[in-house]
Design a protein around this motif. Structure first.
Motif: not given
Lengths: 356, 196
Positions: A7, A165, A303, A348, B17-20
């Motif tokens: 998303x 998810x 991340x 993240x 970047x974050x996850x999504x």
């Protein structure tokens, strides 16, 4: 493993929803707050309610039955129950370890954001989190975004996005510096992962990675305080207590599997001295937890963070319930992150599994 | 077949970047255009590019005009890319540096890079003998530094793309070589494509 549909993360917050959320975070009884949130953000897969202690929580669920609960006043994820294939049947397993404390649940997955320049005071202490947005694709992914202002004078805008998810859950943090001075942060996303037995607990993926003994960043939700985490365990029957390096000394992980029966508190990363070189061996971005007794493994992916924190309570786990647990997660604690005025920093963590 | 790649390191100046992912990838389409991977410029060419902002707080600033950087021994820089992308769509890269003159397989195993994938178990591969063909890697950049394909490689890689090599047969330059290479691990399992 199918790649879930991702998303878009930063949805523009619709002004009407944002004001309702901010109004709700004042001194409003929990029941009214819940119904306001439900009206503003509720949708298939996202429900608002209160937990046993009366704190407002959001419950996310997806089509395959996996669910996640997050406490809204401080963003603590208190439960993650994915669907897994265990003992020849499909069932739901609680991944996170939580302990019901005197006034609030502790453990789970939480965000730590401390100010590195002023003796590690938490930037989030005293901040009010509010739900700023929610999104879902109605089947396989649900996302909720919490926001708060942190730091002196509210100059930092912090967004915390929790996404569920089918086969994973993700927590992401975005810090925007709206002030005029740069700010130095140490941050971490600490997860308390539950295991069946102390003897069968290990992680895999750090072979060849340097580590040093280091306390965790101070936080309100962690089960072990930094001092408790660093206290050395008395050596057991076989005198095995002396293997941890002294704080500040770096050694390299030689084993493929890091067995975590004993009490450790380590940071796996490229040493800060190495990072100053032109090119250095980078640390791995993920590792897998291994639970010999349940046979389930979960992958933790980092991340945006530089280090990976890993600790096990050793003999002290008995103070926190029957299950053994590890406190681990990506972090940037060895070298603080500098966020200049007008800049943004993102990091993240994803917990995913293939246990299906 | 030099792939032209513009790279932004995960550890570098762009915010991670974050996850999504912000870009909406079409669901079900697993082949994605790969974003970039950067390697720092080698010595003598100015400021290091992989500016981990975190380090600059206590390190003296690397002024490009300023004096002499200490001479480092010649070495080859590597960027190893995993076949699975990170959950937000960026490549999962690890960096290593090693002296030239060795076989690529030795460099990867010493750096604990996953070379064999599912064939890592004892007796599942020939351990460098040139017989099993499981140590295949794809060379994205820097292939000119590797020794030319020998007969064994040509035979094993007959049906594979030209950029693939056997890591146990390919030697990386000479002991005093410098250069940079980008290697894709386990190319048979990768789900992304490299831009040409």
């Amino acid at each position: 493993m199918a790649a879930a549909s991702f998303l878009p993360l930063h949805l523009p917050a619709s002004p009407r929803l944002a004001t309702i959320a901010r109004a709700a975070s004042g001194v409003v009884p929990a029941a009214v707050q819940t119904s306001q949130l439900e009206e503003a953000f509720g949708r298939k897969g996202l429900k608002f309610g209160t937990d046993a202690t009366g704190a407002p929580t959001a419950e996310l669920s997806v089509r395959n039955g996996s669910s996640l609960q997050v406490r809204l006043n401080d963003g603590l994820v208190t439960s993650y129950r994915p669907k897994v294939y265990w003992k020849d049947e499909l069932s739901y397993r609680e991944v996170l370890h939580t302990v019901a404390g005197a006034d609030a649940v502790k453990g789970g997955v939480g965000l730590v954001l401390n100010d590195a320049s002023s003796s590690s005071t938490s930037l989030l202490a005293g901040s009010e989190w509010s739900v700023t947005d929610a999104d879902s694709d109605s089947y396989d992914a649900v996302q909720v975004e919490l926001g708060c202002s942190a730091g002196k004078g509210g100059t930092l805008e912090v967004s915390y996005v929790v996404t569920l998810y089918e086969l994973s859950m993700a927590t992401a943090v975005i810090v925007k510096n709206n002030g005029s001075k740069p700010v130095e942060l140490t941050s971490a996303v600490l997860s308390h992962i539950r295991f069946d037995k102390r003897r069968g607990t290990a992680v895999e993926g750090f072979q060849g990675c340097p580590y040093c003994s280091h306390p965790p960043p101070a936080s309100g939700f962690a089960l072990l305080t930094p001092a408790e985490a660093m206290k050395r365990e008395e050596s057991g029957w076989f005198g095995g207590g002396g293997e941890e390096p002294r704080q500040g000394a770096w050694t390299v992980e030689e084993n493929l599997y890091t067995v975590l029966k004993k009490k450790v508190s380590r940071v796996y990363a490229a040493p800060p001295e190495e990072r100053k070189k032109r090119i250095y061996n980078t640390a791995p971005s993920k590792f897998t937890t291994i639970d010999q007794y349940s046979g389930l493994g979960f992958r933790l992916i980092k991340m945006g963070f530089e280090d990976m924190y890993l600790s096990s309570p050793g003999g002290m786990y008995e103070k926190f319930g029957d299950d053994y647990f590890l406190c681990t997660g990506p972090a940037s604690i060895l070298v603080p992150v500098v966020v200049g005025p007008g800049e943004e920093w993102r990091g993240a963590q994803v917990i995913e599994h293939d246990n299906l | 077949m030099a792939a032209t790649l513009q790279f932004i390191s995960l550890l570098g100046t762009s915010s991670p970047h974050p996850a999504p992912s912000c870009s909406s990838t079409t669901t079900g389409n697993e082949k994605q255009q790969l974003r970039s991977v950067h390697l720092p410029r080698q010595q003598g060419r100015g400021r290091r590019l992989r500016v981990a902002r975190a380090v600059e707080t206590d390190a003296p600033s690397a002024d490009p005009e300023a004096a002499v950087e200490p001479v480092e021994p010649p070495s080859v820089d590597f960027a190893f890319v995993s076949p699975r992308l990170l959950p937000d769509g960026t490549p999962d890269v690890v960096y290593r540096t090693a002296c030239g003159g060795q076989k690529l397989r030795d460099i990867m195993l010493e750096g604990y890079i996953d070379l064999y994938g599912p064939y890592d178990k004892p007796l599942s591969n020939c351990s460098g003998g040139g017989e099993c063909g499981t140590c295949m890697v794809e060379v994205i950049e820097g292939g000119e530094m590797l020794s030319p394909k020998n007969e064994v490689e040509k035979e094993k890689l007959r049906r594979k793309p030209k950029s693939w090599r056997l890591a146990c047969q390919a030697t990386v330059g000479k002991p005093d070589s410098t250069g940079q290479m980008i290697i894709q691990q386990l190319p048979e399992w990768k789900i992304h494509e490299w831009e040409k």
